[in-house]
Scaffold this active site. Structure first.
Site, short mmCIF file in Angstrom:
data_model
loop_
_atom_site.label_atom_id
_atom_site.label_comp_id
_atom_site.label_asym_id
_atom_site.label_seq_id
_atom_site.Cartn_x
_atom_site.Cartn_y
_atom_site.Cartn_z
N VAL A 1 11.52 -108.87 34.18
CA VAL A 1 10.25 -108.04 34.32
C VAL A 1 9.14 -108.56 33.41
CG1 VAL A 1 9.34 -105.80 33.32
CG2 VAL A 1 11.60 -105.88 34.59
N ASP B 1 28.82 -97.61 32.65
CA ASP B 1 29.73 -96.46 33.53
C ASP B 1 29.74 -96.41 34.95
OD1 ASP B 1 30.12 -95.75 30.89
OD2 ASP B 1 28.61 -93.91 31.11
N ARG C 1 31.13 -102.55 25.82
CA ARG C 1 29.67 -102.46 25.93
C ARG C 1 29.00 -103.73 25.43
NH1 ARG C 1 27.66 -96.57 24.53
NH2 ARG C 1 26.59 -97.44 22.70
O1 F6P Z 1 26.94 -96.23 28.14
C1 F6P Z 1 27.70 -95.03 28.57
C2 F6P Z 1 28.60 -94.96 27.55
O2 F6P Z 1 29.34 -96.10 27.24
C3 F6P Z 1 29.70 -93.73 28.07
O3 F6P Z 1 30.80 -94.31 28.63
C4 F6P Z 1 30.25 -93.36 26.54
O4 F6P Z 1 30.88 -92.13 26.56
C5 F6P Z 1 28.79 -93.31 25.77
O5 F6P Z 1 28.22 -94.45 26.29
C6 F6P Z 1 29.04 -93.38 24.33
O6 F6P Z 1 27.92 -93.90 23.54
P1 F6P Z 1 27.35 -93.68 22.50
O7 F6P Z 1 28.77 -93.37 21.42
O8 F6P Z 1 26.72 -94.79 21.98
O9 F6P Z 1 26.72 -92.32 22.48
#
Ligand code: F6P
Length: 321
Positions: free
Chosen positions: A23, A128, A254
């Site tokens: 971007v 997700d 993640r």
């Molecule tokens: O990014 C989506 C996600 O990974 C979901 O699968 C998970 O439930 C959630 O984020 C948890 O994120 P956090 O604990 O950062 O709020």
């Protein structure tokens, strides 16, 4: 000179940095001024904005996380919060805003466009894979590869000890991480929020596996499944002969360097956003369909129904026989 903003919002995902880079560099190439907004909508409300240059996005393509940081903003969901966010955009004369995030983040962008006529461009950034208008979201491929690596390692030890392992993966409303990693990781059972599960049936499958000579049993459970893990463990201990272990992969999924597919998707979506801004085409959600980069009206994109691959789900029984 045209001024554009870019932010990342919601849970971070590998590839967000690659999207920011595309971007920023494309925008600068086309003589736009780019402003990075820190911590998603939270930073927009607080006025945490900084000018981004070509070098600001150097050496980030390969990094997980997001250099812009991210947050889940409750305040942005209120009238006052959104009005404050708009004031920041006005102050910097930003008329076009690129939002990289999941369902909630893109919905926030849509509302901002409807209420304040800000032109918004949504890029699907979430592990997700819960956005129906796109085949894949940025970060999904990296996340399932991370899960696959974990399954492979766990299989080694669970075979040696002849155990049943329950591997919990992310996905509150969407079971795609569980389904795709389960199929390609050779799991016997996949539990996902979209499909009701029967604990007796699960025990039956585990027992059939033991009888047929399986050295281990792998169950993948998405976190959003209504049956709690403790309940499942108790049932398996009561009705099968094997020891049961639970592994929660959590934030491991993640992080990490984005895969080729995530970098490519992120880069192409970022390029498309700038092309749309240049062409004056407003309020789009950008993604991928059948291998091609596509864009839809953001409101329509968010209304599209989500499909679950039931055939693939049913195939698990045969594949793991
Ligand atoms: O990014 C989506 C996600 O990974 C979901 O699968 C998970 O439930 C959630 O984020 C948890 O994120 P956090 O604990 O950062 O709020």
């Amino acid at each position: 000179m045209k001024k554009i903003g870019v932010l990342t919002s919601g849970g971070d995902s590998p590839g967000m940095n690659a999207a920011i880079r595309a971007v920023v560099r494309y925008a600068i190439y086309y003589d736009m001024e780019v402003y990075g907004i820190k911590k998603g909508y939270e930073g927009l409300i607080e006025g945490e904005v900084e000018r981004l240059y070509r070098r600001s996005v150097g050496d980030i393509l390969q990094r997980g996380g997001t250099i812009l940081k991210t947050a889940r903003s409750k305040e942005f969901e209120t009238e006052e919060g959104m009005a404050k966010a708009y004031e920041t955009l006005k102050k910097y004369k930003i008329e076009d805003l690129v939002v990289i995030g999941g369902n909630g983040s893109l919905t926030g962008a849509k509302v901002l466009s409807e209420k304040f006529r800000v032109n918004v461009y949504g890029l699907p950034g979430t592990i997700d894979n819960d956005l129906s208008y796109t085949d894949n979201t940025i970060g999904f491929d990296t996340a399932i590869n991370t899960v696959l690596d974990a399954i492979t390692r766990i299989r080694d030890t669970s075979s040696s000890h002849e155990r049943t392992c329950i591997i919990e993966v992310m996905g509150r409303h969407c079971g795609d991480i569980a389904l795709y990693s389960g199929v390609t990781g050779g799991a016997e059972i996949v539990m996902m929020p979209e499909i009701d599960c029967d604990l007796d049936e699960i025990c039956k499958k585990v027992n059939e596996g033991i009888k047929s000579g399986k050295l281990h049993n792998t169950i993948i459970r998405a976190e959003g499944v209504s049956v709690k893990t403790d309940e499942l463990v108790a049932k398996l201990k009561e009705n099968t002969s094997r020891d049961v272990k639970v592994i929660v992969l959590s934030y491991l999924q993640r992080g990490g360097s984005p895969t080729f597919r995530d970098r490519m998707l992120a880069t192409q979506c970022g390029m498309r956003a700038i092309e749309l801004i240049r062409a004056g085409i407003k309020n789009r959600a950008i993604g991928e369909r059948d291998g091609h980069i596509v864009d839809f009206d953001i409101a329509e994109a968010l209304e599209m129904p989500r499909g679950t691959d039931y055939d693939l789900y049913k195939g698990i029984d045969v594949l793991s026989m």
